[in-house]
Design a protein around this motif. Sequence first.
Motif, PDB file in Angstrom:
ATOM      1  N   VAL A 253       0.823  -1.212   0.000  1.00  0.00           N
ATOM      2  CA  VAL A 253       0.000   0.000   0.000  1.00  0.00           C
ATOM      3  C   VAL A 253       0.855   1.259   0.000  1.00  0.00           C
ATOM      4  O   VAL A 253       0.391   2.326  -0.415  1.00  0.00           O
ATOM      5  N   LEU A 256       0.966   3.440  -3.165  1.00  0.00           N
ATOM      6  CA  LEU A 256      -0.327   4.082  -3.381  1.00  0.00           C
ATOM      7  C   LEU A 256      -0.571   5.186  -2.355  1.00  0.00           C
ATOM      8  O   LEU A 256      -1.213   6.198  -2.674  1.00  0.00           O
ATOM      9  N   THR A 260      -1.396   9.034  -3.250  1.00  0.00           N
ATOM     10  CA  THR A 260      -2.540   9.735  -2.666  1.00  0.00           C
ATOM     11  C   THR A 260      -2.102  11.050  -2.041  1.00  0.00           C
ATOM     12  O   THR A 260      -2.759  12.094  -2.217  1.00  0.00           O
ATOM     13  N   MET A 336     -10.006   6.825  -6.812  1.00  0.00           N
ATOM     14  CA  MET A 336      -9.479   5.655  -7.506  1.00  0.00           C
ATOM     15  C   MET A 336      -8.351   5.001  -6.713  1.00  0.00           C
ATOM     16  O   MET A 336      -8.302   3.772  -6.566  1.00  0.00           O
ATOM     17  N   LEU A 337      -7.456   5.803  -6.158  1.00  0.00           N
ATOM     18  CA  LEU A 337      -6.335   5.251  -5.398  1.00  0.00           C
ATOM     19  C   LEU A 337      -6.810   4.557  -4.127  1.00  0.00           C
ATOM     20  O   LEU A 337      -6.308   3.482  -3.762  1.00  0.00           O
ATOM     21  N   THR A 338      -7.769   5.152  -3.422  1.00  0.00           N
ATOM     22  CA  THR A 338      -8.274   4.502  -2.216  1.00  0.00           C
ATOM     23  C   THR A 338      -8.999   3.203  -2.545  1.00  0.00           C
ATOM     24  O   THR A 338      -8.947   2.242  -1.764  1.00  0.00           O
ATOM     25  N   GLU A 339      -9.654   3.151  -3.710  1.00  0.00           N
ATOM     26  CA  GLU A 339     -10.277   1.892  -4.129  1.00  0.00           C
ATOM     27  C   GLU A 339      -9.224   0.827  -4.392  1.00  0.00           C
ATOM     28  O   GLU A 339      -9.409  -0.349  -4.058  1.00  0.00           O
ATOM     29  N   HIS A 340      -8.106   1.225  -4.982  1.00  0.00           N
ATOM     30  CA  HIS A 340      -7.014   0.278  -5.204  1.00  0.00           C
ATOM     31  C   HIS A 340      -6.417  -0.183  -3.876  1.00  0.00           C
ATOM     32  O   HIS A 340      -6.086  -1.367  -3.717  1.00  0.00           O
ATOM     33  N   ILE A 341      -6.253   0.730  -2.938  1.00  0.00           N
ATOM     34  CA  ILE A 341      -5.746   0.350  -1.613  1.00  0.00           C
ATOM     35  C   ILE A 341      -6.687  -0.656  -0.965  1.00  0.00           C
ATOM     36  O   ILE A 341      -6.257  -1.656  -0.370  1.00  0.00           O
ATOM     37  N   SER A 342      -7.982  -0.422  -1.080  1.00  0.00           N
ATOM     38  CA  SER A 342      -8.970  -1.342  -0.508  1.00  0.00           C
ATOM     39  C   SER A 342      -8.870  -2.718  -1.147  1.00  0.00           C
ATOM     40  O   SER A 342      -8.908  -3.737  -0.451  1.00  0.00           O
ATOM     41  N   ALA A 343      -8.737  -2.767  -2.482  1.00  0.00           N
ATOM     42  CA  ALA A 343      -8.691  -4.049  -3.179  1.00  0.00           C
ATOM     43  C   ALA A 343      -7.402  -4.811  -2.870  1.00  0.00           C
ATOM     44  O   ALA A 343      -7.432  -6.025  -2.614  1.00  0.00           O
ATOM     45  N   ILE A 344      -6.269  -4.113  -2.870  1.00  0.00           N
ATOM     46  CA  ILE A 344      -4.992  -4.784  -2.648  1.00  0.00           C
ATOM     47  C   ILE A 344      -4.877  -5.313  -1.221  1.00  0.00           C
ATOM     48  O   ILE A 344      -4.398  -6.427  -0.987  1.00  0.00           O
TER      49      ILE A 344
END
Length: 497
Positions: A253, A256, A260, A336-344
């Motif tokens: 994370v 990312l 952010t 978008m970045l926080t969504e990627h952090i959530s998914a990863i």
Amino acid sequence: MPVSAQEALRITRVLEQKLDGRQKSIRVWNDFFGGRHNLAWASERFKLAFGGLFADFADNWCEVVCSAPAERLTPVGFRFGTGDEDLVPADREAQKIWQANSLDAWARVAHTEAMVKSRAFVLVWVDDPEADVPEPHITVEDATQCIVAYEPGSRRRRVAALKRFDGEDGFTYATLYLPDEIWKWRRSGSLVAAGSPVQSGLILPPGLATQWEPRGDDPEQQRIDNPLKRVPMVELRNRPRLVDDPTPEHQAVIPLQDATNKLIADMMVAAEEGAFPARWGTGIDLPKDPLTGQEIDDPELWRLSVSKMLRASNPQAKFGNFEAADLRNFVAGITMLTEHISAISRTPPTYFMGKVENVAADALTASEAGLASKCRDKTMFLGEDWEEVLRLAFLVKGDDKRGNNPLAETIWRDVEYRTEAQHIDAVLKRKALGVPWRQLMEDAGYTPTQIDRMERMLEQDADRAARALAFKTPEGDDFGDGLDDVGAEDREAGAVA
């Protein structure tokens, strides 16, 4: 097998060198968890323009990613053995040890440290060596101070451990733990004064790393026997691997998080410079100085407020304003970045939202499935580590049977968050399948101590009910109504019954 002082010193130096090699990474991981970020992707032009304006700024999601699983990992008890009546009381004894060492609180700290620094350590030793009945003393130790070495080719069999720390007297202390003995060292100077990697990320000078000397003048203070016959330090590893080292929860994370921070810093600059409409005017005659005849360019003349208005003598003068900068583009990128952090990281999206509206309960449960699954995996590995801690604790008490029991089991609180109605409904369905009462209470989330207390309450309630029924006839009449017609001996017998 005991070793010589020279060999013990060699092992100490090897472990210390490996411990120093971990410090820089641990410091970076800990800084990101604590919100101490460095705007890594800011350009040199940005740094020159704004200097240290954003030096202390961080929109810290790393703490959320690390804390989310740690707060769900709660050991509530232990079992030792199955089907062996001699080991039934082990649960209560293990709970006493757990509570006596405040591990219901410090276990949470250990889990958080493992999520942040990839490792945490637990040390088990004797609380009072002079006591007639030895009691275990269990402490959670930091990854910057401790290291455990394993037998070549094994990730379980510990052959040595080292703890190095600063004393308050200006000395650095080290304790080497071996299966048969423990060696204690010290050297002048502190880790901080020596440029320790704990503080600065630098490796200790080679000369300083060889200056260990026995601790104290008494030889007994340097070497003591290890009655446990095991290395008494246990390593709690986050995301263990076969060959690679364990990793912190937020390692993937961190890039990312840097991105952010960059976008948010840019948005703040845009908000300062272009979020408010800039005004313009043409054909305006500037006032002139009556003495020099030069135009007066005073910014205060054009600083607007509620009580001011602009005017011009030129009928061709025009006024207007530019459009304000649209910050929604920055918001879309940050989202978008926080969504990627959530998914990863498999952290539920609701953890990154300021509010939750119009979301069904089933949808919330589904969004947390990844985190719940990840936490269940963690309980497998961390449970093995805590079981080893309790085995060592029983060895301290002289209980070899429990101390060597391979069937130990950690009881965890449910890692999945559910409403009370959902939880109880699931327990009632298990009851319909014939699941025993005590297991149902564990599934309901009660600790072994609470279940024991409830069992005693049930026994007392049953005893009171039986005594109340003893004075009732099958028709429901009190025995006392007919006591006047019988003799004293019969009354006494009836009272006893």
